[in-house]
Design a protein around this motif. Structure first.
Motif, short mmCIF file in Angstrom:
data_model
loop_
_atom_site.label_atom_id
_atom_site.label_comp_id
_atom_site.label_asym_id
_atom_site.label_seq_id
_atom_site.Cartn_x
_atom_site.Cartn_y
_atom_site.Cartn_z
N LEU A 138 -5.69 -11.97 -10.43
CA LEU A 138 -4.71 -11.03 -9.89
C LEU A 138 -3.48 -11.77 -9.36
O LEU A 138 -2.35 -11.26 -9.46
N GLN A 139 -3.68 -12.95 -8.81
CA GLN A 139 -2.54 -13.78 -8.38
C GLN A 139 -1.68 -14.15 -9.57
O GLN A 139 -0.45 -14.04 -9.54
N ARG A 140 -2.34 -14.59 -10.66
CA ARG A 140 -1.60 -14.98 -11.86
C ARG A 140 -0.81 -13.81 -12.44
O ARG A 140 0.26 -14.00 -13.01
N ALA A 141 -1.35 -12.62 -12.30
CA ALA A 141 -0.69 -11.43 -12.82
C ALA A 141 0.32 -10.85 -11.83
O ALA A 141 0.90 -9.79 -12.09
N GLY A 142 0.54 -11.52 -10.72
CA GLY A 142 1.52 -11.07 -9.74
C GLY A 142 1.15 -9.76 -9.08
O GLY A 142 2.02 -8.98 -8.67
N LEU A 143 -0.15 -9.50 -8.96
CA LEU A 143 -0.61 -8.19 -8.48
C LEU A 143 -1.42 -8.29 -7.18
O LEU A 143 -1.63 -7.27 -6.51
N TRP A 144 -1.87 -9.47 -6.83
CA TRP A 144 -2.79 -9.64 -5.71
C TRP A 144 -2.27 -9.03 -4.41
O TRP A 144 -2.98 -8.27 -3.74
N ASN A 145 -1.04 -9.34 -4.05
CA ASN A 145 -0.51 -8.86 -2.77
C ASN A 145 -0.40 -7.34 -2.72
O ASN A 145 -0.43 -6.75 -1.65
N GLU A 146 -0.30 -6.70 -3.89
CA GLU A 146 -0.17 -5.25 -3.94
C GLU A 146 -1.51 -4.54 -3.89
O GLU A 146 -1.57 -3.36 -3.54
N VAL A 147 -2.60 -5.23 -4.25
CA VAL A 147 -3.89 -4.52 -4.37
C VAL A 147 -5.03 -5.16 -3.57
O VAL A 147 -6.14 -4.63 -3.57
N LYS A 148 -4.77 -6.24 -2.86
CA LYS A 148 -5.86 -6.98 -2.21
C LYS A 148 -6.62 -6.15 -1.19
O LYS A 148 -7.80 -6.43 -0.91
N ASP A 149 -5.99 -5.10 -0.65
CA ASP A 149 -6.67 -4.24 0.33
C ASP A 149 -7.26 -2.99 -0.30
O ASP A 149 -7.75 -2.11 0.41
N ARG A 150 -7.20 -2.90 -1.63
CA ARG A 150 -7.72 -1.69 -2.30
C ARG A 150 -8.47 -2.06 -3.58
O ARG A 150 -8.44 -1.32 -4.57
N LEU A 151 -9.16 -3.18 -3.56
CA LEU A 151 -9.83 -3.69 -4.75
C LEU A 151 -10.90 -2.74 -5.29
O LEU A 151 -11.22 -2.78 -6.48
N HIS A 152 -11.44 -1.91 -4.42
CA HIS A 152 -12.53 -1.03 -4.86
C HIS A 152 -12.05 0.39 -5.19
O HIS A 152 -12.86 1.28 -5.44
N GLU A 153 -10.72 0.55 -5.23
CA GLU A 153 -10.15 1.81 -5.71
C GLU A 153 -10.02 1.74 -7.23
O GLU A 153 -10.00 0.66 -7.83
N SER A 154 -9.92 2.88 -7.87
CA SER A 154 -9.87 2.93 -9.33
C SER A 154 -8.60 2.28 -9.88
O SER A 154 -7.49 2.51 -9.36
N GLY A 155 -8.75 1.49 -10.95
CA GLY A 155 -7.60 0.87 -11.60
C GLY A 155 -6.68 1.89 -12.22
O GLY A 155 -5.48 1.66 -12.38
N THR A 156 -7.22 3.07 -12.58
CA THR A 156 -6.41 4.10 -13.20
C THR A 156 -5.50 4.79 -12.19
O THR A 156 -4.62 5.56 -12.58
N GLY A 157 -5.69 4.51 -10.91
CA GLY A 157 -4.85 5.11 -9.88
C GLY A 157 -3.58 4.33 -9.61
O GLY A 157 -2.74 4.76 -8.82
N LEU A 158 -3.43 3.17 -10.24
CA LEU A 158 -2.23 2.37 -10.06
C LEU A 158 -1.06 2.94 -10.85
O LEU A 158 -1.24 3.74 -11.77
N SER A 159 0.15 2.50 -10.52
CA SER A 159 1.31 2.90 -11.29
C SER A 159 1.24 2.28 -12.68
O SER A 159 0.45 1.35 -12.93
N GLY A 160 2.08 2.77 -13.60
CA GLY A 160 2.05 2.25 -14.97
C GLY A 160 2.28 0.75 -15.05
O GLY A 160 1.56 0.03 -15.75
N GLY A 161 3.27 0.26 -14.30
CA GLY A 161 3.55 -1.17 -14.30
C GLY A 161 2.41 -1.98 -13.70
O GLY A 161 2.07 -3.07 -14.19
N GLN A 162 1.83 -1.46 -12.64
CA GLN A 162 0.68 -2.14 -12.02
C GLN A 162 -0.52 -2.14 -12.97
O GLN A 162 -1.25 -3.12 -13.05
N GLN A 163 -0.73 -1.02 -13.67
CA GLN A 163 -1.84 -0.96 -14.62
C GLN A 163 -1.67 -2.02 -15.72
O GLN A 163 -2.64 -2.65 -16.12
N GLN A 164 -0.43 -2.20 -16.20
CA GLN A 164 -0.22 -3.19 -17.25
C GLN A 164 -0.47 -4.60 -16.72
O GLN A 164 -1.07 -5.44 -17.41
N ARG A 165 -0.06 -4.86 -15.48
CA ARG A 165 -0.34 -6.18 -14.90
C ARG A 165 -1.83 -6.35 -14.63
O ARG A 165 -2.36 -7.47 -14.72
N LEU A 166 -2.54 -5.25 -14.32
CA LEU A 166 -3.99 -5.32 -14.18
C LEU A 166 -4.62 -5.69 -15.52
O LEU A 166 -5.56 -6.49 -15.58
N CYS A 167 -4.11 -5.12 -16.61
CA CYS A 167 -4.63 -5.46 -17.94
C CYS A 167 -4.35 -6.92 -18.29
O CYS A 167 -5.17 -7.58 -18.95
#
Length: 271
Positions: free
Chosen positions: A148-177
């Motif tokens: 998640l750090q490498r994908a530039g997403l860690w700071n945005e999701v580190k407190d919600r790791l157990h929430e659904s990935g489909t609930g992220l914004s489109g850009g966040q979902q692509q970085r999750l992928c």
């Protein structure tokens, strides 16, 4: 710059690029969908730790070629491929090749973000778990955070790791992928128009990420955006009607291409 100086600069650049090791090599690659031929004897080298952009009008064969690099075309009935594609000198279409292992080495990020219907954590942990890359939960936690750090997403999701990935914004979902793809430590990452469904801000973040990832990964990206190809890639290959028109250093392709079709496409005269 005069003609002699320009020629010398191009020669120096080509000499420099020729010292970059080849990661994947396509030789005389043709693809058939039933009786229809989609690619014609494509010869294209993919250089290590380099972003290679595949450009050209819709239906020109660039995505078809991209899918040959990790055998995604195997899933299409009636598809037949001739020629050879090697990864570190090994023919990826050899019958002895484990396709699951190949796709771990050559990952794919698709046009539309496609997170699993699982938590953010499980989206990233899935690959390392099935490939046995983590010995225990602590190792898995580290892998998830690093990815998640490498994908530039860690700071945005580190407190919600157990929430659904489909609930992220489109850009966040692509970085999750992208995080999911890098979690299994691939050598090559294929990206098929990864920003086409994203807004300009999300696109900028993904482009910045691509630029950073090339220090650790070899990347091949299909894009319809000439500006994007110019910003993120070091090599560009132009496809037209199933043929590879030319491939060269990105700066040269966009300022002084060898083929008039490339010039016309970049200038928006067709496509």
């Amino acid at each position: 710059m005069n003609i002699m100086t320009e020629a010398a600069a191009e020669a120096a650049l080509e000499k420099k690029m020729n010292t970059v090791p080849l990661k994947m090599v396509g030789k005389d690659v043709s693809v058939y969908y039933g009786e229809k031929r989609a690619l014609f004897d494509v010869n294209l080298d993919v250089r290590e730790n380099t972003v290679t952009a595949l450009i050209g009008p819709s239906g020109c064969g660039k995505s078809t070629f991209l899918r040959t690099l990790n055998r995604m075309n195997d899933t299409i009935g009636g598809c037949r491929i001739t020629g050879t594609i090697t990864l570190d000198g090994e023919d990826i279409y050899d019958p002895s090749i484990d396709v699951v292992e190949l796709r771990a080495r050559v990952g794919m990020v698709f046009q539309k973000p496609n997170p699993f219907p699982k938590s953010i954590y499980e989206n990233v942990a899935y690959g390392p778990r099935i490939h046995g890359l983590a010995r225990n939960k602590a190792d898995l936690d580290v892998l998830v955070e690093q990815s998640l750090q490498r994908a530039g997403l860690w700071n945005e999701v580190k407190d919600r790791l157990h929430e659904s990935g489909t609930g992220l914004s489109g850009g966040q979902q692509q970085r999750l992928c992208i995080a999911r793809a890098v979690a299994v430590s691939p050598e090559v990452i294929l990206m098929d128009e990864p920003c086409s469904a994203l807004d300009p801000i999300a696109t900028a973040k993904v482009e910045e990420l691509i630029y950073e990832l090339r220090s650790n990964f070899t990347i091949v990206i299909v894009t319809h955006s000439m500006q994007q190809a110019a910003r993120v890639s070091q090599r560009t290959a132009m496809f037209h009607l199933g043929n590879l028109v030319e491939e060269n250093d990105t700066d040269k392709m966009f300022t002084n291409p060898d083929d008039q079709r490339t010039q016309d496409y970049i200038m928006g005269r067709f496509g």
